[in-house]
Write a protein that holds these residues in place. Structure first.
Motif, PDB file in Angstrom:
ATOM      1  N   ALA A 143       0.850  -1.188   0.000  1.00 36.98           N
ATOM      2  CA  ALA A 143       0.000   0.000   0.000  1.00 36.98           C
ATOM      3  C   ALA A 143       0.880   1.231   0.000  1.00 36.98           C
ATOM      4  CB  ALA A 143      -0.921   0.018   1.226  1.00 36.98           C
ATOM      5  N   PHE A 144       0.213   2.374  -0.062  1.00 36.95           N
ATOM      6  CA  PHE A 144       0.870   3.665   0.054  1.00 36.95           C
ATOM      7  C   PHE A 144       0.593   4.187   1.462  1.00 36.95           C
ATOM      8  CE2 PHE A 144       2.961   7.219  -1.640  1.00 36.95           C
ATOM      9  CZ  PHE A 144       2.286   8.387  -1.314  1.00 36.95           C
ATOM     10  N   TYR A 145       1.653   4.565   2.192  1.00 41.58           N
ATOM     11  CA  TYR A 145       1.505   4.984   3.581  1.00 41.58           C
ATOM     12  C   TYR A 145       1.830   6.470   3.713  1.00 41.58           C
ATOM     13  CZ  TYR A 145       1.238   0.058   4.744  1.00 41.58           C
ATOM     14  OH  TYR A 145       0.836  -1.255   4.828  1.00 41.58           O
ATOM     15  N   LEU A 146       0.946   7.179   4.371  1.00 48.84           N
ATOM     16  CA  LEU A 146       1.111   8.615   4.567  1.00 48.84           C
ATOM     17  C   LEU A 146       1.176   8.954   6.043  1.00 48.84           C
ATOM     18  CD1 LEU A 146      -1.251  10.327   1.982  1.00 48.84           C
ATOM     19  CD2 LEU A 146       1.167  10.782   2.269  1.00 48.84           C
ATOM     20  N   CYS A 147       2.134   9.793   6.394  1.00 47.91           N
ATOM     21  CA  CYS A 147       2.264  10.300   7.752  1.00 47.91           C
ATOM     22  C   CYS A 147       1.769  11.746   7.754  1.00 47.91           C
ATOM     23  CB  CYS A 147       3.726  10.228   8.175  1.00 47.91           C
ATOM     24  SG  CYS A 147       4.059  10.819   9.844  1.00 47.91           S
ATOM     25  N   ALA A 148       1.132  12.156   8.825  1.00 42.50           N
ATOM     26  CA  ALA A 148       0.615  13.514   8.926  1.00 42.50           C
ATOM     27  C   ALA A 148       0.809  14.047  10.334  1.00 42.50           C
ATOM     28  CB  ALA A 148      -0.870  13.559   8.555  1.00 42.50           C
ATOM     29  N   SER A 149       0.709  15.359  10.464  1.00 39.30           N
ATOM     30  CA  SER A 149       0.769  15.960  11.798  1.00 39.30           C
ATOM     31  C   SER A 149      -0.147  17.166  11.852  1.00 39.30           C
ATOM     32  CB  SER A 149       2.204  16.362  12.150  1.00 39.30           C
ATOM     33  OG  SER A 149       2.606  17.514  11.424  1.00 39.30           O
ATOM     34  N   THR A 150      -0.646  17.456  13.049  1.00 44.04           N
ATOM     35  CA  THR A 150      -1.381  18.683  13.319  1.00 44.04           C
ATOM     36  C   THR A 150      -0.867  19.250  14.633  1.00 44.04           C
ATOM     37  OG1 THR A 150      -3.153  17.499  14.465  1.00 44.04           O
ATOM     38  CG2 THR A 150      -3.486  17.948  12.135  1.00 44.04           C
ATOM     39  N   LEU A 151      -1.130  20.525  14.828  1.00 50.02           N
ATOM     40  CA  LEU A 151      -0.634  21.164  16.036  1.00 50.02           C
ATOM     41  C   LEU A 151      -1.126  20.417  17.277  1.00 50.02           C
ATOM     42  CD1 LEU A 151       0.990  23.503  17.151  1.00 50.02           C
ATOM     43  CD2 LEU A 151      -1.085  24.905  17.105  1.00 50.02           C
ATOM     44  N   ARG A 152      -2.436  20.092  17.256  1.00 50.12           N
ATOM     45  CA  ARG A 152      -3.022  19.261  18.313  1.00 50.12           C
ATOM     46  C   ARG A 152      -4.022  18.338  17.647  1.00 50.12           C
ATOM     47  NH1 ARG A 152      -3.107  24.363  19.856  1.00 50.12           N
ATOM     48  NH2 ARG A 152      -5.229  24.647  19.103  1.00 50.12           N
ATOM     49  N   THR A 153      -4.346  17.241  18.290  1.00 49.76           N
ATOM     50  CA  THR A 153      -5.362  16.368  17.724  1.00 49.76           C
ATOM     51  C   THR A 153      -6.706  17.084  17.750  1.00 49.76           C
ATOM     52  OG1 THR A 153      -5.606  15.369  19.908  1.00 49.76           O
ATOM     53  CG2 THR A 153      -4.350  14.148  18.274  1.00 49.76           C
ATOM     54  N   GLY A 154      -7.443  16.912  16.696  1.00 44.21           N
ATOM     55  CA  GLY A 154      -8.757  17.514  16.606  1.00 44.21           C
ATOM     56  C   GLY A 154      -8.736  19.008  16.419  1.00 44.21           C
ATOM     57  N   SER A 155      -7.555  19.604  16.331  1.00 42.70           N
ATOM     58  CA  SER A 155      -7.528  21.054  16.171  1.00 42.70           C
ATOM     59  C   SER A 155      -8.009  21.406  14.774  1.00 42.70           C
ATOM     60  CB  SER A 155      -6.118  21.580  16.377  1.00 42.70           C
ATOM     61  OG  SER A 155      -5.290  21.211  15.299  1.00 42.70           O
TER      62      SER A 155
END
Lengths: 114, 116
Positions: free
Chosen positions: A87-99
């Motif tokens: 598969a193709f795997y993507l990593c992500a980030s946000t300042l806070r979860t649910g922000s």
């Protein structure tokens, strides 16, 4: 410039082997995520982490493991227990979860089992 | 639990005609909603986001979306399609207050084709 770096871009694995995908961010984000992308299924959540030393299972966590020892790093291990790891795997980030802010994504890792 | 349904897996339009990509969601009373675009061999790019401010949200490249709480919809539109709009589009919801699970949930994606 800040961003997320995933490595490697392409990865080949023999059946029965564990393999670890790297994800590093220098955005000072608290929350990080791993998604898997398959044709016709969009992005499905594997694991996510809200803070260092804490992580939660997503919708398809079986056969995967993660760690979050540092804020900047969230490696994903695809174990031999994962029945269909190609598969193709993507990593992500946000300042806070649910922000409501913007999510940043890496360029992805394409994993192929040979 | 939050969920997102993109009603069309493929949409094909002619260049210069309007674009409509449909998205329905299920979430808490105050969700955050996003549209992302993924061009072939490129990463995901944020088009626009709704975060409980104005219900009509304008994004990049002439796209906009309207949050309709009564219909639980967040459809993406553009008045006139361009060839460069051909890509995969994802509707995303965030913030699951009920279960405490706070992660982005993606729809299954809509592939937009633009015919010359």
């Amino acid at each position: 410039d800040g961003g997320i770096t995933q490595s490697p871009k392409y990865l080949f694995r023999k059946e029965g082997q564990n393999v670890t995908l790297s994800c590093e961010q220098n955005l000072n984000h608290d929350a990080m995520y791993w998604y898997r992308q398959d044709p016709g299924q969009g992005l499905r959540l594997i694991y996510y982490s809200q803070i260092v030393n804490d992580f939660q299972k997503g919708d398809i966590a079986e056969g995967y493991s993660v760690s979050r020892e540092k804020k900047e790093s969230f490696p994903l291990t695809v174990t031999s227990a994962q029945k269909n790891p190609t598969a193709f795997y993507l990593c992500a980030s946000t300042l806070r979860t649910g922000s409501p802010g913007k999510a940043f994504f890496g360029q992805g890792t394409r994993l192929t089992v040979v | 639990a939050q969920s997102v349904t993109q009603l069309d897996s493929h949409v094909s339009v002619s260049e210069g005609t309007p674009v409509l990509l449909r998205c329905n969601y299920s979430s808490s009373y105050s969700p955050s909603l996003f549209w992302y675009v993924q061009h072939p061999n490129k990463g995901l790019q944020l088009l626009l986001k709704y975060t409980s401010a104005a219900t009509l949200v304008k994004g990049i490249n002439g796209f906009e979306a309207e949050f309709k709480k009564s219909e639980t919809s967040f459809h993406l539109t553009k008045p006139s399609a361009h060839m460069s709009d051909a890509a995969e589009y994802f509707c995303v919801v965030s913030d699951d207050v009920d279960t405490g699970r706070r992660a982005l949930t993606f729809g299954s994606g809509t592939r937009l084709q633009v015919q010359p």
